[in-house]
Design a protein around this motif. Structure first.
Motif, PDB file in Angstrom:
ATOM      1  N   LYS A   1     -15.628  50.002  10.826  1.00  0.00           N
ATOM      2  CA  LYS A   1     -14.978  50.718  11.937  1.00  0.00           C
ATOM      3  C   LYS A   1     -16.019  51.172  12.963  1.00  0.00           C
ATOM      4  O   LYS A   1     -15.805  51.062  14.171  1.00  0.00           O
ATOM      5  CB  LYS A   1     -14.198  51.937  11.411  1.00  0.00           C
ATOM      6  CG  LYS A   1     -12.908  51.560  10.705  1.00  0.00           C
ATOM      7  CD  LYS A   1     -12.144  52.777  10.197  1.00  0.00           C
ATOM      8  CE  LYS A   1     -11.266  53.392  11.276  1.00  0.00           C
ATOM      9  NZ  LYS A   1     -10.315  54.386  10.707  1.00  0.00           N
TER      10      LYS A   1
ATOM     11  N   THR B   1     -10.359  49.750   7.024  1.00  0.00           N
ATOM     12  CA  THR B   1     -10.557  51.091   6.460  1.00  0.00           C
ATOM     13  C   THR B   1     -12.025  51.342   6.136  1.00  0.00           C
ATOM     14  O   THR B   1     -12.439  52.489   5.992  1.00  0.00           O
ATOM     15  CB  THR B   1      -9.722  51.251   5.163  1.00  0.00           C
ATOM     16  OG1 THR B   1     -10.022  50.136   4.292  1.00  0.00           O
ATOM     17  CG2 THR B   1      -8.222  51.245   5.453  1.00  0.00           C
TER      18      THR B   1
ATOM     19  N   ALA C   1     -16.131  49.978  16.833  1.00  0.00           N
ATOM     20  CA  ALA C   1     -16.090  50.945  17.939  1.00  0.00           C
ATOM     21  C   ALA C   1     -17.161  50.609  18.970  1.00  0.00           C
ATOM     22  O   ALA C   1     -16.919  50.675  20.180  1.00  0.00           O
ATOM     23  CB  ALA C   1     -16.271  52.366  17.407  1.00  0.00           C
TER      24      ALA C   1
ATOM     25  N   VAL D   1      -4.979  51.495  17.422  1.00  0.00           N
ATOM     26  CA  VAL D   1      -5.391  52.677  16.661  1.00  0.00           C
ATOM     27  C   VAL D   1      -4.188  53.602  16.567  1.00  0.00           C
ATOM     28  O   VAL D   1      -3.442  53.782  17.528  1.00  0.00           O
ATOM     29  CB  VAL D   1      -6.610  53.403  17.282  1.00  0.00           C
ATOM     30  CG1 VAL D   1      -7.847  52.526  17.190  1.00  0.00           C
ATOM     31  CG2 VAL D   1      -6.363  53.827  18.717  1.00  0.00           C
TER      32      VAL D   1
ATOM     33  N   ALA E   1      -6.897  45.699  19.128  1.00  0.00           N
ATOM     34  CA  ALA E   1      -6.698  46.624  18.020  1.00  0.00           C
ATOM     35  C   ALA E   1      -5.586  47.591  18.401  1.00  0.00           C
ATOM     36  O   ALA E   1      -5.272  47.768  19.581  1.00  0.00           O
ATOM     37  CB  ALA E   1      -7.982  47.372  17.714  1.00  0.00           C
TER      38      ALA E   1
ATOM     39  N   TYR F   1     -12.633  56.487  19.465  1.00  0.00           N
ATOM     40  CA  TYR F   1     -11.341  56.518  18.757  1.00  0.00           C
ATOM     41  C   TYR F   1     -11.059  55.235  17.983  1.00  0.00           C
ATOM     42  O   TYR F   1     -10.112  55.178  17.207  1.00  0.00           O
ATOM     43  CB  TYR F   1     -10.200  56.860  19.720  1.00  0.00           C
ATOM     44  CG  TYR F   1     -10.314  56.217  21.083  1.00  0.00           C
ATOM     45  CD1 TYR F   1     -11.139  56.763  22.071  1.00  0.00           C
ATOM     46  CD2 TYR F   1      -9.608  55.067  21.394  1.00  0.00           C
ATOM     47  CE1 TYR F   1     -11.262  56.168  23.317  1.00  0.00           C
ATOM     48  CE2 TYR F   1      -9.734  54.467  22.639  1.00  0.00           C
ATOM     49  CZ  TYR F   1     -10.561  55.019  23.599  1.00  0.00           C
ATOM     50  OH  TYR F   1     -10.687  54.434  24.821  1.00  0.00           O
ATOM     51  N   VAL F   2     -11.880  54.204  18.185  1.00  0.00           N
ATOM     52  CA  VAL F   2     -11.755  53.010  17.344  1.00  0.00           C
ATOM     53  C   VAL F   2     -12.321  53.327  15.949  1.00  0.00           C
ATOM     54  O   VAL F   2     -11.902  52.771  14.943  1.00  0.00           O
ATOM     55  CB  VAL F   2     -12.478  51.802  17.981  1.00  0.00           C
ATOM     56  CG1 VAL F   2     -12.454  50.585  17.066  1.00  0.00           C
ATOM     57  CG2 VAL F   2     -11.830  51.456  19.325  1.00  0.00           C
ATOM     58  N   GLU F   3     -13.268  54.259  15.934  1.00  0.00           N
ATOM     59  CA  GLU F   3     -13.836  54.700  14.650  1.00  0.00           C
ATOM     60  C   GLU F   3     -13.018  55.852  14.052  1.00  0.00           C
ATOM     61  O   GLU F   3     -12.751  55.866  12.848  1.00  0.00           O
ATOM     62  CB  GLU F   3     -15.290  55.151  14.869  1.00  0.00           C
ATOM     63  CG  GLU F   3     -15.985  55.557  13.593  1.00  0.00           C
ATOM     64  CD  GLU F   3     -17.423  56.022  13.838  1.00  0.00           C
ATOM     65  OE1 GLU F   3     -17.921  55.899  14.990  1.00  0.00           O
ATOM     66  OE2 GLU F   3     -18.040  56.532  12.877  1.00  0.00           O
TER      67      GLU F   3
ATOM     68  N   ILE G   1      -5.730  45.525  13.404  1.00  0.00           N
ATOM     69  CA  ILE G   1      -6.138  44.497  14.358  1.00  0.00           C
ATOM     70  C   ILE G   1      -5.101  43.376  14.333  1.00  0.00           C
ATOM     71  O   ILE G   1      -4.819  42.803  13.277  1.00  0.00           O
ATOM     72  CB  ILE G   1      -7.553  43.983  14.036  1.00  0.00           C
ATOM     73  CG1 ILE G   1      -8.529  45.158  14.239  1.00  0.00           C
ATOM     74  CG2 ILE G   1      -7.920  42.787  14.920  1.00  0.00           C
ATOM     75  CD1 ILE G   1      -9.950  44.846  13.956  1.00  0.00           C
TER      76      ILE G   1
ATOM     77  N   ASN H   1      -9.724  57.678  13.654  1.00  0.00           N
ATOM     78  CA  ASN H   1      -8.263  57.585  13.794  1.00  0.00           C
ATOM     79  C   ASN H   1      -7.647  57.620  12.403  1.00  0.00           C
ATOM     80  O   ASN H   1      -8.363  57.661  11.398  1.00  0.00           O
ATOM     81  CB  ASN H   1      -7.906  56.277  14.527  1.00  0.00           C
ATOM     82  CG  ASN H   1      -8.626  55.088  13.908  1.00  0.00           C
ATOM     83  OD1 ASN H   1      -8.488  54.838  12.709  1.00  0.00           O
ATOM     84  ND2 ASN H   1      -9.424  54.369  14.699  1.00  0.00           N
TER      85      ASN H   1
ATOM     86  N   HIS I   1      -5.589  55.173  11.231  1.00  0.00           N
ATOM     87  CA  HIS I   1      -5.637  53.800  10.725  1.00  0.00           C
ATOM     88  C   HIS I   1      -5.926  52.859  11.883  1.00  0.00           C
ATOM     89  O   HIS I   1      -5.470  53.081  13.000  1.00  0.00           O
ATOM     90  CB  HIS I   1      -4.312  53.394  10.055  1.00  0.00           C
ATOM     91  CG  HIS I   1      -4.462  52.274   9.066  1.00  0.00           C
ATOM     92  ND1 HIS I   1      -4.943  52.470   7.788  1.00  0.00           N
ATOM     93  CD2 HIS I   1      -4.209  50.946   9.169  1.00  0.00           C
ATOM     94  CE1 HIS I   1      -4.968  51.306   7.146  1.00  0.00           C
ATOM     95  NE2 HIS I   1      -4.539  50.363   7.967  1.00  0.00           N
ATOM     96  N   LEU I   2      -6.683  51.814  11.574  1.00  0.00           N
ATOM     97  CA  LEU I   2      -7.047  50.827  12.594  1.00  0.00           C
ATOM     98  C   LEU I   2      -6.453  49.480  12.217  1.00  0.00           C
ATOM     99  O   LEU I   2      -6.812  48.890  11.185  1.00  0.00           O
ATOM    100  CB  LEU I   2      -8.578  50.727  12.673  1.00  0.00           C
ATOM    101  CG  LEU I   2      -9.168  49.614  13.549  1.00  0.00           C
ATOM    102  CD1 LEU I   2      -8.780  49.803  15.012  1.00  0.00           C
ATOM    103  CD2 LEU I   2     -10.696  49.592  13.419  1.00  0.00           C
TER     104      LEU I   2
END
Lengths: 249, 249
Positions: free
Chosen positions: B57, B52, B61, B162, B160, B69-71, B78, B73, B75-76
């Motif tokens: 993030k 978070t 990314a 996303v 990951a 979109y890794v940054e 892994i 979104n 929630h991320l």
């Protein structure tokens, strides 16, 4: 909770099935679900072998450690990591991509792709009232499994999935507590907290084993895992995977 | 088709999300779904790291190949293969099970367990109206990812996931035909039939790429795979996995 969450959270492994075969439509539906999973770079690096031949099922049950439900079920799926398809694709294009297919990275891709597909198959089967059980015991004797199913190089049977109409009621085992399996922003660094999480889980599991109906026992998670992992199993795997021309470098 | 099958078959990867964070309850629900998956010998050989922290993030990314979109979104997550927990469990029991944890077999168990959990998480998220995308690009730079997230040895971040409220409509790519991905009783032995299956699929994929709205192109599956796999990627992986004390023998 919606019906999808109910299906997912309601999962229990089933090891005793009614003597009813899955229909062709059910098998197709389950495979369609499997194929709808995400796949790394569109590689779809897996194959599914459905075993219906009674003699083969009997032999597989023995190879998987004498598990009768590998023989007696509604349908037996075998999920394989598969990079053979890509070597044939390259041959059709007049190229040789062996060096790429033989990397640890592509081995991981094929194991991940096959597993994502299998879990979709499981949820789909459970959503239509069927029970499932993964059979990791298939990995006890992979050379024999490969020879029985004529598996080529660059393909690894990872596990079987037995599916059928449940003929038993099983209980759901409590999982590792949320705050231990889930880390926020970094892996838990404080080893006292980490061990505390495992101690808490030990209490939960001890209580579960003590109180469950049938097969009650005195055990906890750290002792159970340690006992099991002290025995080294399937030590041929490293050599076998390499013989299949995967995970070489 | 029931609502579970509809969710599974309706899957499309989503790479553009609305600027809305998942609630704590949603995150817990998704993790609960992940944990409900089957697990080999109850090992639960994975961990999930929720990222978070905005700076982390942003860095992830970039590490994943500049995928915005890794940054951006909801929630991320892994998903990590994890055998560290078992080494600590053994330590608590006064034992050393390194030899067992360092086998190829246990590496496979951890990759499979993490993947089954992740696919449950994906289906659960999609069932509550969220979109998802797997990020294999995380494996471009695992040493840096591990250092950023303080990942200990015996743990491998695999990919990951996303998740978020979709802000785009994407199309579903046609998968490999049923009769090519699914084999009955043995792996397809006739190479003419095998190649015919791939040729059929090439036609389907060519038509899809030609007709799809936006990003139309001329390509087929065997050519796409061959082109991609001619480039060897992530060649450090073998050494890295071994450095993490997994898949050693």
């Amino acid at each position: 909770m919606n019906s999808v969450m109910e299906t997912i959270v309601g999962h229990r492994s089933v090891r005793k099935f009614k003597d009813i075969d899955l229909s062709k439509e059910q098998v197709e539906q389950i495979v369609q679900a499997a194929q709808s999973a995400s796949t790394s770079s569109f590689m779809q690096a897996y194959s599914i072998i459905g075993v219906t031949d009674k003699e083969k099922k009997k032999k597989l049950a023995v190879l998987a450690g004498n598990q009768s439900y590998v023989e007696n079920n509604g349908h037996l799926f075998i999920f394989c990591a598969d990079l053979f398809r890509h070597s044939i694709a390259a041959e059709m294009e007049g190229k040789d991509i062996s060096a790429s297919l033989e990397t640890t990275e592509k081995f991981m891709v094929s194991v991940i792709d096959a597993s994502l597909a299998a879990q979709n198959a499981s949820i789909a089967a459970e959503s239509i009232g069927l029970g499932i059980c993964y059979i990791g015991g298939l990995r006890n004797n992979l050379p024999e499994v490969c020879s029985l199913l004529n598996i080529p190089e660059r393909v690894i049977p990872l596990f079987a999935l037995v599916v059928g109409y449940p003929d038993q009621h099983t209980e759901k085992k409590p999982r590792i507590p949320f705050h231990h399996i889930y880390h926020e922003n970094e892996y838990e660094q404080d080893m006292d907290t980490y061990k505390q999480g495992l101690k808490e889980y030990n209490k939960i599991i001890s209580a579960y084993y003590k109180e469950r109906t049938g097969n009650a026992r005195s055990d906890n998670w750290t002792a159970q895992m340690t006992g099991m992992l002290e025995g080294k199993s399937r030590l041929y795997m490293n050599e076998f995977i390499k013989k299949q021309k995967m995970d070489l470098r």
